[in-house]
Enzyme design. Structure first.
Site, PDB file in Angstrom:
ATOM      1  N   LYS A  51     -14.067  19.327  63.181  1.00  0.00           N
ATOM      2  CA  LYS A  51     -15.096  19.126  64.214  1.00  0.00           C
ATOM      3  C   LYS A  51     -14.441  18.798  65.551  1.00  0.00           C
ATOM      4  O   LYS A  51     -14.833  19.312  66.593  1.00  0.00           O
ATOM      5  CB  LYS A  51     -16.067  18.016  63.774  1.00  0.00           C
ATOM      6  CG  LYS A  51     -17.004  18.492  62.671  1.00  0.00           C
ATOM      7  CD  LYS A  51     -17.799  17.381  62.016  1.00  0.00           C
ATOM      8  CE  LYS A  51     -18.562  17.966  60.811  1.00  0.00           C
ATOM      9  NZ  LYS A  51     -19.291  16.961  60.039  1.00  0.00           N
ATOM     10  N   GLN A  95     -19.952  10.821  59.748  1.00  0.00           N
ATOM     11  CA  GLN A  95     -19.552  11.698  58.634  1.00  0.00           C
ATOM     12  C   GLN A  95     -20.046  11.114  57.304  1.00  0.00           C
ATOM     13  O   GLN A  95     -19.794   9.950  57.003  1.00  0.00           O
ATOM     14  CB  GLN A  95     -18.018  11.846  58.636  1.00  0.00           C
ATOM     15  CG  GLN A  95     -17.505  12.841  57.626  1.00  0.00           C
ATOM     16  CD  GLN A  95     -17.993  14.269  57.890  1.00  0.00           C
ATOM     17  OE1 GLN A  95     -17.987  14.746  59.025  1.00  0.00           O
ATOM     18  NE2 GLN A  95     -18.430  14.953  56.845  1.00  0.00           N
ATOM     19  N   ASP A 118     -26.562  16.200  64.490  1.00  0.00           N
ATOM     20  CA  ASP A 118     -26.633  16.682  63.104  1.00  0.00           C
ATOM     21  C   ASP A 118     -28.068  17.069  62.736  1.00  0.00           C
ATOM     22  O   ASP A 118     -28.293  17.720  61.706  1.00  0.00           O
ATOM     23  CB  ASP A 118     -26.148  15.593  62.133  1.00  0.00           C
ATOM     24  CG  ASP A 118     -24.717  15.827  61.665  1.00  0.00           C
ATOM     25  OD1 ASP A 118     -24.272  16.988  61.689  1.00  0.00           O
ATOM     26  OD2 ASP A 118     -24.058  14.847  61.262  1.00  0.00           O
TER      27      ASP A 118
END
Ligand code: NAP
Length: 279
Positions: A51, A95, A118
């Site tokens: 990422k 995460q 997200d």
């Protein structure tokens, strides 16, 4: 049969985003993605590294927080609060999975929905349900891009989604509905999965069961999208679809690796640019 090349499509998206970011930079609009990892799960470390690499590629900043396994929820929520208030931060990503003892719900719900790149916050999920423009979960958003950019028309087609997780199956079904498909959602309690899957013009499989879907589940000419990622007995990557048996029947199909996988990070970057554009 035609292969849907997720690697090439994700690269094209990242290149478009890179151009957009440099246009915005010229206007003085910039910002960073904050990536938080708690503990040092090796798979999570690889995702986080990728990422950050993608941020660097498209030209946005990334700040990372590598927190020890025994981080308290209070400490984590405190960091999120600071990042919510920090105007240089355009997106906050925690995460998953979090170590046992930390509530994923409480942590994800603490992220400001306007920085939830997200697309997991209930406010953004709710906006997706009622059809408002919002951050959408990256993997299903990536599937829509794969279909569109491979010339698959969605409107009026029967889409069958196998899986109803909050991260993949449910948002996937909502996105297909938004694209005017007629949508059926299947799950572990579905009766006669084979018969339903066989009716699909577009079959999207996100069930987490290696090579489960074989030729018996496929209508000839169907488009098959395989979201699953696993390692088989020879340690080779494979999906939820038994590619060798299904590919000869499908009109288009995603391989694993190189199908849906690379799209997730590309769509995360698209959400970051969306956040930048809102500035
Ligand atoms: P998940 O949370 O485990 O959900 C699996 C879903 O499949 C559940 O809704 C389950 O039904 C359903 N299911 C399981 N067995 C079934 C069966 N025999 N028949 C019909 N439905 C069945 O998994 P997920 O997070 O959605 O992920 C799915 C797969 O995609 C995994 O392999 C994961 O690794 C992969 N994935 C890939 C990416 C990517 O970037 N490519 C991103 C995320 C996930 P119930 O609800 O009834 O239990």
């Amino acid at each position: 049969m035609e292969l849907i090349d997720g690697k090439a499509i994700s690269q094209a998206i990242k290149d478009e985003l890179k151009d957009k970011v440099s246009e915005l930079k010229a206007k003085g609009i910039e910002g960073s993605l904050a990536v938080i990892q708690v503990g040092n799960d090796p798979a999570s470390s690889v995702y986080v590294k990728n990422k950050k690499k993608a941020c660097e590629y498209i030209g946005i900043g990334s700040v990372s927080y590598e927190l020890p396994e025994d981080t308290t929820e209070e400490k984590l929520l405190g960091i999120i609060k600071e990042l919510n208030a920090d105007t240089s931060v355009i997106g906050i990503l925690v995460q998953l999975p979090l170590p046992a003892g930390l509530s994923e719900d409480r942590v994800l719900n603490a992220i400001d929905p306007s920085k939830d790149v997200d697309g997991f916050h209930p406010v953004n999920v709710g906006k997706l349900v009622i059809g408002e423009d919002t951050f959408v979960s990256c993997t299903p958003a990536g599937v829509i891009e794969l279909l569109k950019r491979s010339g698959v028309s969605i409107q009026g087609k029967h889409a069958v989604v196998i899986g109803r997780s909050n991260i993949v199956g449910k948002p996937m079904a909502l996105l297909m509905l938004r694209e005017n498909a007629t949508v059926t959602v299947c799950h572990s309690k579905t009766a006669d999965l084979k018969a339903i899957a066989k009716e699909a013009d577009i079959l999207i499989v996100a069930m987490g069961k290696p090579k489960f879907i074989d030729a018996d589940y496929i209508k000839p000419g169907a488009v098959v999208i395989d979201v699953g990622i696993h390692r088989d007995s020879e340690n080779k990557l494979c999906g939820d679809v038994d590619f060798d048996s299904v590919a000869p029947l499908a009109s288009k199909i995603t391989p694993v690796p190189g199908g849906v996988g690379p799209m997730t990070i590309a769509m995360l970057m698209a959400n970051c640019v969306k956040s930048l554009l809102k500035r």
